[in-house]
Scaffold this active site. Structure first.
Site, mmCIF file in Angstrom:
data_model
loop_
_atom_site.group_PDB
_atom_site.id
_atom_site.type_symbol
_atom_site.label_atom_id
_atom_site.label_comp_id
_atom_site.label_asym_id
_atom_site.label_seq_id
_atom_site.Cartn_x
_atom_site.Cartn_y
_atom_site.Cartn_z
ATOM 1 N N GLN A 11 -10.093 -3.983 -2.988
ATOM 2 C CA GLN A 11 -11.663 -3.100 -2.453
ATOM 3 C C GLN A 11 -12.646 -3.561 -3.571
ATOM 4 O OE1 GLN A 11 -12.068 -0.977 0.382
ATOM 5 N NE2 GLN A 11 -14.309 -1.517 -0.244
ATOM 6 N N HIS A 39 -7.474 0.756 -6.303
ATOM 7 C CA HIS A 39 -7.488 0.021 -4.999
ATOM 8 C C HIS A 39 -8.340 -1.408 -5.302
ATOM 9 C CE1 HIS A 39 -7.743 -0.751 -0.905
ATOM 10 N NE2 HIS A 39 -8.638 0.003 -0.506
ATOM 11 N N CYS A 84 -16.071 2.562 0.933
ATOM 12 C CA CYS A 84 -15.089 1.930 1.144
ATOM 13 C C CYS A 84 -14.566 2.020 2.705
ATOM 14 C CB CYS A 84 -13.866 2.121 0.235
ATOM 15 S SG CYS A 84 -13.586 3.877 0.447
ATOM 16 N N ASP A 89 -16.692 8.283 -1.070
ATOM 17 C CA ASP A 89 -15.652 7.925 -0.288
ATOM 18 C C ASP A 89 -15.180 9.522 0.465
ATOM 19 O OD1 ASP A 89 -13.043 7.248 0.189
ATOM 20 O OD2 ASP A 89 -12.117 7.503 -1.623
ATOM 21 N N ARG A 96 0.575 -1.374 0.065
ATOM 22 C CA ARG A 96 0.201 -0.026 -0.111
ATOM 23 C C ARG A 96 0.658 1.325 -0.061
ATOM 24 N NH1 ARG A 96 -5.035 2.048 3.700
ATOM 25 N NH2 ARG A 96 -6.254 0.505 2.089
ATOM 26 N N ARG A 146 -13.989 -7.605 2.640
ATOM 27 C CA ARG A 146 -12.665 -7.199 2.244
ATOM 28 C C ARG A 146 -11.638 -8.707 2.578
ATOM 29 N NH1 ARG A 146 -10.312 -2.573 2.103
ATOM 30 N NH2 ARG A 146 -8.705 -3.706 0.983
#
Ligand code: CP
Ligand code: NVA
Length: 327
Positions: free
Chosen positions: A136, A133, A270, A229, A106, A315
């Site tokens: 996700q 991402h 998310c 988001d 990440r 996730r």
């Protein structure tokens, strides 16, 4: 289907069939976990988890999934390694490839995770970059499929900063799966033209579509999923908050927006989300700008239409599928 040895850097690298395979595997692993059937077939292997930005869900999902699969883990935090400061990405990749069977990364630019993968001899998984991402996306597609029983033809509208990792990734995911994606925000926050063109081409083959609109009513009318988001992402400077709040407030997800979408519509995010003043940044913005919530109202976040916690749980199941499929 065989994804052994493959990197997982962005959904653009995967065919719709490969994505469905990962979703089916995630669903199967989820079912087994619920029934208490262990799937620890990767015992004896180890994975490195590099986080140059902070995380709750992604880190926990990788750690729990790895543990369930029998994998050992090493967590490298944003400050605790030599990466980038004293050691190049290429050297890091070659060092870690000698000790681990897989590497999660990440961080900031997508080119960094691509470089890591280029020099690594083991699979590299993107745990979020500025641009994409992808883990996700698997969780989100799984959540949508659980809700509606299908993906093809589902209408998803993304509100807010659509030019960053989540807007980009959802546009790609929808195009790949034959879904109808709408970026509903002020034009400045539309995804980059080149990526839009690429996704329109993909959508033309899958039966999906890509729409960009500034009209919050037309853009959310009768859609199945409303997604948003945070307005300022990790790594962005603090001084953009004022501008973002001003420019993106018309695209806040409110009860009125959900009503326009219809009773069957679900709300997704998310996470983490600024839906109240119970966070340090939320409280600070509340004080500075006289607001009590940002990208989504607390009413919507806490409503029966909200699927955010199911999404967060997914996730773990979907990240488990990525590791199980590629190792
Ligand atoms: N959604 C997500 O990636 O959350 P974290 O930043 O907590 O990992
Ligand atoms: N756009 C957000 C997503 C967090 C999961 C960020 O990059 O901070």
């Amino acid at each position: 289907m065989n994804l052994k040895g493959r990197d997982f850097l962005k959904l653009l690298d995967f065919t719709p069939e490969e994505i469905v395979y990962l979703l089916d595997l995630a669903a199967e692993l989820k079912d087994k976990k619920k029934k208490g059937i262990p799937v620890d077939t990767l015992r004896g292997k180890n994975v490195a988890l590099i986080f140059e930005k902070t995380s709750t869900r992604t880190r926990c999902a990788f750690e729990v999934a790895a543990h369930d699969l029998g994998l050992g883990t090493t967590y490298l935090d944003p400050a605790g390694s030599q990466i980038g400061k004293k050691e190049s990405i290429a050297d890091t990749a070659r060092v870690l490839s000698g000790m681990y069977e897989g590497i999660e990364y990440r961080g900031f630019g997508q080119e960094i995770v691509e470089e890591l993968a280029k020099y690594s001899s083991v699979p590299v998984w993107n745990g979020l970059t500025n641009e994409f991402h992808p883990t996700q996306m698997l969780a989100d597609l799984l959540t949508i499929r659980e809700q509606f029983g299908r993906l093809k033809g589902i209408k998803l509208t993304y509100m807010g900063d659509a030019r960053y990792n989540m807007g980009n990734s959802l546009m790609v995911a929808c195009a790949k799966m034959g879904m109808h994606f709408t970026a509903c925000t002020t034009a400045k926050y539309f995804p980059a033209e080149e990526l839009v063109a690429q996704c329109k081409e993909i959508a033309a083959q899958t039966g999906g579509s890509v729409t960009l609109t500034e009209d919050a009513v037309a853009g959310t009318k009768d859609v199945d999923v409303i997604y948003t988001d945070v307005w300022v992402s990790m790594g962005e400077p603090d001084d953009v908050w004022e501008e973002r709040i001003r420019e993106l407030s018309p695209y806040q997800v409110t009860a009125q927006i959900m009503k326009n979408a219809g009773e069957k519509a679900i709300f997704m995010h998310c996470l983490p989300a600024f839906h109240d003043l119970k966070t340090k940044i939320g409280a600070e913005m509340g004080e500075r700008f006289g607001i009590k919530e940002m990208e989504v109202t607390d009413e919507v976040f806490e409503s029966p239409q909200s699927r955010v916690f199911e999404e967060a749980e997914n996730r773990m199941h979907s990240i488990k599928a990525v590791m199980a499929a590629t190792l």
